[in-house]
Design a protein around this motif. Structure first.
Motif, PDB file in Angstrom:
ATOM      1  N   GLY A 297       0.768  -1.098  -0.066  1.00  0.00           N
ATOM      2  CA  GLY A 297      -0.033  -0.099  -0.066  1.00  0.00           C
ATOM      3  C   GLY A 297       1.015   1.318  -0.066  1.00  0.00           C
ATOM      4  O   GLY A 297       0.187   2.369  -0.384  1.00  0.00           O
ATOM      5  N   LEU A 298       2.437   1.223   0.377  1.00  0.00           N
ATOM      6  CA  LEU A 298       2.832   2.463   0.354  1.00  0.00           C
ATOM      7  C   LEU A 298       3.498   2.784  -1.002  1.00  0.00           C
ATOM      8  O   LEU A 298       3.811   3.969  -1.451  1.00  0.00           O
ATOM      9  CB  LEU A 298       4.235   2.090   1.195  1.00  0.00           C
ATOM     10  N   ASP A 299       3.117   2.099  -1.877  1.00  0.00           N
ATOM     11  CA  ASP A 299       3.339   2.260  -3.358  1.00  0.00           C
ATOM     12  C   ASP A 299       2.220   2.829  -3.889  1.00  0.00           C
ATOM     13  O   ASP A 299       1.004   2.439  -3.843  1.00  0.00           O
ATOM     14  CB  ASP A 299       3.610   0.738  -4.421  1.00  0.00           C
ATOM     15  N   ASP A 300       2.406   4.418  -4.329  1.00  0.00           N
ATOM     16  CA  ASP A 300       1.340   5.022  -4.690  1.00  0.00           C
ATOM     17  C   ASP A 300       0.307   4.518  -5.925  1.00  0.00           C
ATOM     18  O   ASP A 300      -0.722   4.817  -5.860  1.00  0.00           O
ATOM     19  CB  ASP A 300       1.654   6.465  -5.204  1.00  0.00           C
ATOM     20  N   ARG A 301       1.146   3.465  -6.618  1.00  0.00           N
ATOM     21  CA  ARG A 301       0.394   3.052  -7.615  1.00  0.00           C
ATOM     22  C   ARG A 301      -0.468   1.957  -7.171  1.00  0.00           C
ATOM     23  O   ARG A 301      -1.606   1.642  -7.850  1.00  0.00           O
ATOM     24  CB  ARG A 301       1.305   2.499  -8.746  1.00  0.00           C
ATOM     25  N   ILE A 302      -0.475   1.573  -5.974  1.00  0.00           N
ATOM     26  CA  ILE A 302      -1.250   0.523  -5.406  1.00  0.00           C
ATOM     27  C   ILE A 302      -2.156   1.319  -4.508  1.00  0.00           C
ATOM     28  O   ILE A 302      -3.441   1.197  -4.645  1.00  0.00           O
ATOM     29  CB  ILE A 302      -0.615  -0.836  -4.659  1.00  0.00           C
ATOM     30  N   GLY A 303      -1.879   2.051  -3.448  1.00  0.00           N
ATOM     31  CA  GLY A 303      -2.748   2.898  -2.752  1.00  0.00           C
ATOM     32  C   GLY A 303      -2.970   1.842  -1.412  1.00  0.00           C
ATOM     33  O   GLY A 303      -3.296   0.652  -1.627  1.00  0.00           O
ATOM     34  N   GLU A 304      -3.184   2.564  -0.243  1.00  0.00           N
ATOM     35  CA  GLU A 304      -3.425   1.794   1.106  1.00  0.00           C
ATOM     36  C   GLU A 304      -4.822   1.404   1.209  1.00  0.00           C
ATOM     37  O   GLU A 304      -4.924   0.628   2.092  1.00  0.00           O
ATOM     38  CB  GLU A 304      -2.592   2.556   2.030  1.00  0.00           C
ATOM     39  N   GLN A 305      -5.729   1.983   0.446  1.00  0.00           N
ATOM     40  CA  GLN A 305      -7.118   1.476   0.877  1.00  0.00           C
ATOM     41  C   GLN A 305      -7.689   0.486   0.204  1.00  0.00           C
ATOM     42  O   GLN A 305      -7.117   0.100  -0.881  1.00  0.00           O
ATOM     43  CB  GLN A 305      -7.857   3.040   0.441  1.00  0.00           C
ATOM     44  N   PHE A 306      -8.617  -0.038   0.801  1.00  0.00           N
ATOM     45  CA  PHE A 306      -9.369  -1.411   0.339  1.00  0.00           C
ATOM     46  C   PHE A 306      -8.430  -2.479   0.154  1.00  0.00           C
ATOM     47  O   PHE A 306      -8.417  -3.192  -0.904  1.00  0.00           O
ATOM     48  CB  PHE A 306     -10.066  -1.006  -0.947  1.00  0.00           C
ATOM     49  N   LEU A 307      -7.336  -2.742   1.162  1.00  0.00           N
ATOM     50  CA  LEU A 307      -6.478  -3.819   1.083  1.00  0.00           C
ATOM     51  C   LEU A 307      -6.591  -4.575   2.411  1.00  0.00           C
ATOM     52  O   LEU A 307      -5.929  -5.596   2.723  1.00  0.00           O
ATOM     53  CB  LEU A 307      -4.928  -3.293   1.002  1.00  0.00           C
ATOM     54  N   ARG A 308      -7.859  -4.677   2.760  1.00  0.00           N
ATOM     55  CA  ARG A 308      -8.104  -5.433   4.026  1.00  0.00           C
ATOM     56  C   ARG A 308      -8.806  -6.762   3.606  1.00  0.00           C
ATOM     57  O   ARG A 308      -9.806  -6.743   3.319  1.00  0.00           O
ATOM     58  CB  ARG A 308      -8.937  -4.684   5.061  1.00  0.00           C
ATOM     59  N   SER A 309      -7.925  -7.613   3.782  1.00  0.00           N
ATOM     60  CA  SER A 309      -8.398  -9.123   3.265  1.00  0.00           C
ATOM     61  C   SER A 309      -8.976  -9.704   4.512  1.00  0.00           C
ATOM     62  O   SER A 309      -9.263  -9.327   5.565  1.00  0.00           O
ATOM     63  CB  SER A 309      -7.186 -10.114   2.936  1.00  0.00           C
ATOM     64  N   GLY A 310      -9.781 -10.660   3.862  1.00  0.00           N
ATOM     65  CA  GLY A 310     -10.751 -11.407   4.847  1.00  0.00           C
ATOM     66  C   GLY A 310     -11.834 -12.093   4.248  1.00  0.00           C
ATOM     67  O   GLY A 310     -11.650 -12.900   3.132  1.00  0.00           O
ATOM     68  N   VAL A 311     -13.283 -12.075   4.935  1.00  0.00           N
ATOM     69  CA  VAL A 311     -14.268 -12.960   4.529  1.00  0.00           C
ATOM     70  C   VAL A 311     -14.988 -12.252   3.337  1.00  0.00           C
ATOM     71  O   VAL A 311     -15.870 -12.981   2.765  1.00  0.00           O
ATOM     72  CB  VAL A 311     -15.140 -13.341   5.539  1.00  0.00           C
ATOM     73  N   GLY A 312     -14.588 -11.197   2.821  1.00  0.00           N
ATOM     74  CA  GLY A 312     -14.916 -10.620   1.501  1.00  0.00           C
ATOM     75  C   GLY A 312     -15.963  -9.455   1.382  1.00  0.00           C
ATOM     76  O   GLY A 312     -16.302  -9.096   2.400  1.00  0.00           O
ATOM     77  N   TRP A 313     -16.366  -9.225   0.392  1.00  0.00           N
ATOM     78  CA  TRP A 313     -17.302  -7.884   0.094  1.00  0.00           C
ATOM     79  C   TRP A 313     -18.740  -8.295  -0.005  1.00  0.00           C
ATOM     80  O   TRP A 313     -19.154  -9.057  -0.525  1.00  0.00           O
ATOM     81  CB  TRP A 313     -16.752  -7.117  -1.062  1.00  0.00           C
ATOM     82  N   GLY A 314     -19.597  -7.357   0.859  1.00  0.00           N
ATOM     83  CA  GLY A 314     -20.916  -7.705   0.430  1.00  0.00           C
ATOM     84  C   GLY A 314     -21.644  -6.177   0.328  1.00  0.00           C
ATOM     85  O   GLY A 314     -20.966  -5.368  -0.219  1.00  0.00           O
ATOM     86  N   GLY A 315     -22.943  -6.097   0.796  1.00  0.00           N
ATOM     87  CA  GLY A 315     -23.560  -4.916   0.741  1.00  0.00           C
ATOM     88  C   GLY A 315     -24.627  -4.908  -0.557  1.00  0.00           C
ATOM     89  O   GLY A 315     -24.709  -5.772  -1.084  1.00  0.00           O
ATOM     90  N   SER A 316     -25.049  -3.710  -0.529  1.00  0.00           N
ATOM     91  CA  SER A 316     -26.313  -3.392  -1.488  1.00  0.00           C
ATOM     92  C   SER A 316     -25.678  -3.038  -2.914  1.00  0.00           C
ATOM     93  O   SER A 316     -26.390  -3.200  -3.954  1.00  0.00           O
ATOM     94  CB  SER A 316     -27.086  -2.452  -1.066  1.00  0.00           C
ATOM     95  N   CYS A 317     -24.261  -3.030  -3.033  1.00  0.00           N
ATOM     96  CA  CYS A 317     -23.971  -2.644  -4.567  1.00  0.00           C
ATOM     97  C   CYS A 317     -22.876  -3.146  -5.023  1.00  0.00           C
ATOM     98  O   CYS A 317     -23.071  -3.571  -6.056  1.00  0.00           O
ATOM     99  CB  CYS A 317     -23.474  -0.916  -4.252  1.00  0.00           C
ATOM    100  N   PHE A 318     -21.629  -3.802  -4.165  1.00  0.00           N
ATOM    101  CA  PHE A 318     -20.858  -4.193  -5.033  1.00  0.00           C
ATOM    102  C   PHE A 318     -21.064  -5.547  -5.741  1.00  0.00           C
ATOM    103  O   PHE A 318     -20.982  -5.854  -6.723  1.00  0.00           O
ATOM    104  CB  PHE A 318     -19.760  -4.473  -3.993  1.00  0.00           C
ATOM    105  N   PRO A 319     -21.987  -6.548  -4.985  1.00  0.00           N
ATOM    106  CA  PRO A 319     -22.400  -7.594  -5.760  1.00  0.00           C
ATOM    107  C   PRO A 319     -23.100  -7.347  -6.647  1.00  0.00           C
ATOM    108  O   PRO A 319     -23.410  -8.116  -7.933  1.00  0.00           O
ATOM    109  CB  PRO A 319     -23.069  -8.108  -4.316  1.00  0.00           C
ATOM    110  N   LYS A 320     -24.366  -6.358  -6.558  1.00  0.00           N
ATOM    111  CA  LYS A 320     -25.402  -6.176  -7.703  1.00  0.00           C
ATOM    112  C   LYS A 320     -24.520  -5.473  -8.783  1.00  0.00           C
ATOM    113  O   LYS A 320     -24.980  -6.035 -10.057  1.00  0.00           O
ATOM    114  CB  LYS A 320     -26.336  -5.844  -7.307  1.00  0.00           C
TER     115      LYS A 320
END
Ligand SMILES: NC(=O)C1=CN([C@@H]2O[C@H](COP(=O)(O)OP(=O)(O)OC[C@H]3O[C@@H](n4cnc5c(N)ncnc54)[C@H](O)[C@@H]3O)[C@@H](O)[C@H]2O)C=CC1
Ligand SMILES: O=C(O)[C@H]1O[C@H](OP(=O)(O)OP(=O)(O)OC[C@H]2O[C@@H](n3ccc(=O)[nH]c3=O)[C@H](O)[C@@H]2O)[C@H](O)[C@@H](O)[C@@H]1O
Length: 435
Positions: free
Chosen positions: A253-276
């Motif tokens: 994440g220290l590499d500006d080309r990658i960026g530090e946000q949205f790098l929390r790994s784990g059980v995955g993404w949910g919610g009303s928008c990403f999946p749909k």
């Protein structure tokens, strides 16, 4: 300016209340009378930090609500903030958008005096490329109107997140104006001028075509969802090697080309928008004859993370006939929203294993109880852990970080953490999903 917003849900109400706070006269139009009454009484129909205060201050004043589409006639532009759910095959369901567009057309056609300028209709909802021009503009025109003369269309997608919607709207990373007409562009600039003036930082405006704006929204969401799937893929590799994926993520994440946000790994993404949204753009691309392999893999990987979490539990305890705790039910912390939460496949997997599931969430319990009335709900993490043979962590609520002696009351103290929130301690068998 006078602004009308069709649909007073998460996006419509947030945008309306913020625009009213910035000095515009705003009316939301919704078919749900309870929502309309709430807004006019100064009560927010949805829960978002900061929204109650804004609706309390402006509701019934600069912010009004109505069930009557004729309200749009007194406004400079109308935004469509209606739902865009999925059909069974994952493709976008445009029935609400088309109904809203048809009602706008009827209202404009029913005006007693023709307006001097064409009315601008802006798509705020997330729609696949060409929807605004090929579907919505036609529904508006069905009332006997002509695009360009009687009305204009534009796309202005929204990037706010649940839980921080007000702050995100007021301080966006960018504004996207998808138009094919200078007057539409000018109106959008007028609309956002007070926001750009009040924002903490300069807000760049992307002026682009209508279909490009629609696609930017999907590119944004699917890029982020894929970024999480990629870090989960890397995290799963890390786990195999006994490497800590969070140390790896912090470093890349220290590499500006990658960026530090949205790098929390784990059980995955949910919610009303990403999946749909991921499903919708994959389906739309396939309809055009292109099969997006990376996005499909991102979905597949995401779908597999809950079972990986449970297989780590299986390595230590057979939960059949035993009490198993699920900590966290909301799709992310800070909300009671359980749409596409990873907790659902986790609960189902535990039930399949014959476990007696006991779940805890600080705010999402009642929503989950409607979906899974047959499991037990605890009113504290301690009560959920008491006597449990194994616990899985699905949502990274802050309060879980403070858990400690509560684990001593477990019958079999195995903790599988899907969000890197529990502190390792003596006396428990701790497994991180990717560390
Ligand atoms: N929820 C979020 O955080 C974000 C959502 N979006 C997009 O914004 C759009 C709207 O999403 P939400 O606000 O979450 O939806 P929502 O379901 O919260 O709100 C939609 C509202 O529209 C009303 N409605 C339905 N049919 C209607 C009609 N014919 N006329 C008037 N009102 C009608 C409903 O009663 C409801 O109040 C979707 O395309 C979504 O993908 C985009 C960014 C963020
Ligand atoms: O179109 C939308 O509705 C919105 O979708 C997301 O917002 P939201 O779903 O509210 O929440 P996020 O914070 O993006 O989280 C989505 C999911 O990803 C997960 N996530 C997020 C970040 C991360 O590093 N790891 C991770 O697993 C969260 O736990 C959650 O399940 C986007 O972030 C918004 O920009 C967009 O406007």
């Amino acid at each position: 300016m006078n602004v009308s917003i069709v649909g007073s849900g998460y996006v419509g109400t947030t945008v309306a209340a913020c625009l009213a706070d910035l000095g515009h006269e705003v009316v939301t139009i919704d078919i749900d009378e309870d929502i309309v009454d709430a807004v006019n009484d100064g009560e927010s129909p949805i829960h978002e930090p900061g929204l109650d205060e804004l609706v309390a201050e402006h509701g019934g004043g600069r912010l009004r609500a109505s069930t009557d589409y004729a309200e749009i006639l007194d406004t400079d532009l109308t935004m469509l903030a209606l739902p865009t759910p999925s059909n069974d095959d994952g493709s976008i369901d445009l029935q609400f958008m088309e109904a809203g567009a048809a009602s706008i057309g009827e209202a404009l056609a029913g005006a007693e005096n023709a307006a001097a300028d064409p009315h601008l209709v802006v798509t705020k909802s997330t729609v696949v490329p060409n929807t605004t021009e090929d579907r919505l503009a036609l529904r508006i025109a069905d009332a006997g109107l002509e695009r360009g003369t009687d009305f204009l269309v534009a796309s202005n997608p929204e990037f706010q997140r649940e839980g921080t919607a007000v702050a995100d709207f007021l301080n966006p990373d960018k504004l996207v104006f998808g138009t094919d007409d200078d007057r539409a562009t000018d109106l959008l600039h007028d609309l956002y001028a007070p926001l750009r003036e009040a924002a903490d930082d300069d807000v760049p405006v992307v002026e682009t075509g209508i279909a490009e704006a629609e696609m930017i929204k999907y590119a944004n969401n699917t890029f982020l969802a894929t970024k999480i799937s990629l870090i989960n893929d890397i995290g799963n590799i890390c786990k195999e090697f006994g490497v800590d994926a969070y140390e790896v993520a912090d470093a890349i994440g220290l590499d500006d080309r990658i960026g530090e946000q949205f790098l929390r790994s784990g059980v995955g993404w949910g919610g009303s928008c990403f999946p749909k949204d991921t499903d919708a753009i994959i389906a739309a691309a396939r309809e055009q004859g292109y099969d997006p392999t990376v996005l499909s893999a991102a979905v597949e990987l995401n779908d597999g993370q809950p079972e990986r979490l449970l297989s780590l539990l299986d390595d230590h305890v057979d939960v059949s006939g035993k009490r198993a705790a699920v900590l966290g039910l909301a799709f992310k912390p800070g909300t009671d929203d359980i749409r596409n939460t990873r907790a659902a496949p986790v609960i189902e997997g535990l039930k399949t294993r014959g476990a007696d599931v006991v779940a805890y969430d600080p705010v999402a319990t009642e929503n989950m109880r409607e979906r899974y009335p047959d499991i037990e709900y605890a009113d504290s993490p301690a009560a959920a852990l008491d006597g449990a043979s194994g616990a899985v962590v699905v949502t990274d609520w802050d309060e879980f970080a403070a858990l400690d002696a509560e684990f001593d009351e477990m019958a079999d103290p195995v903790v599988v953490d899907g969000r890197r929130i529990i502190k390792r301690r003596d006396g428990i068998t701790y497994e991180g999903l990717t560390w």
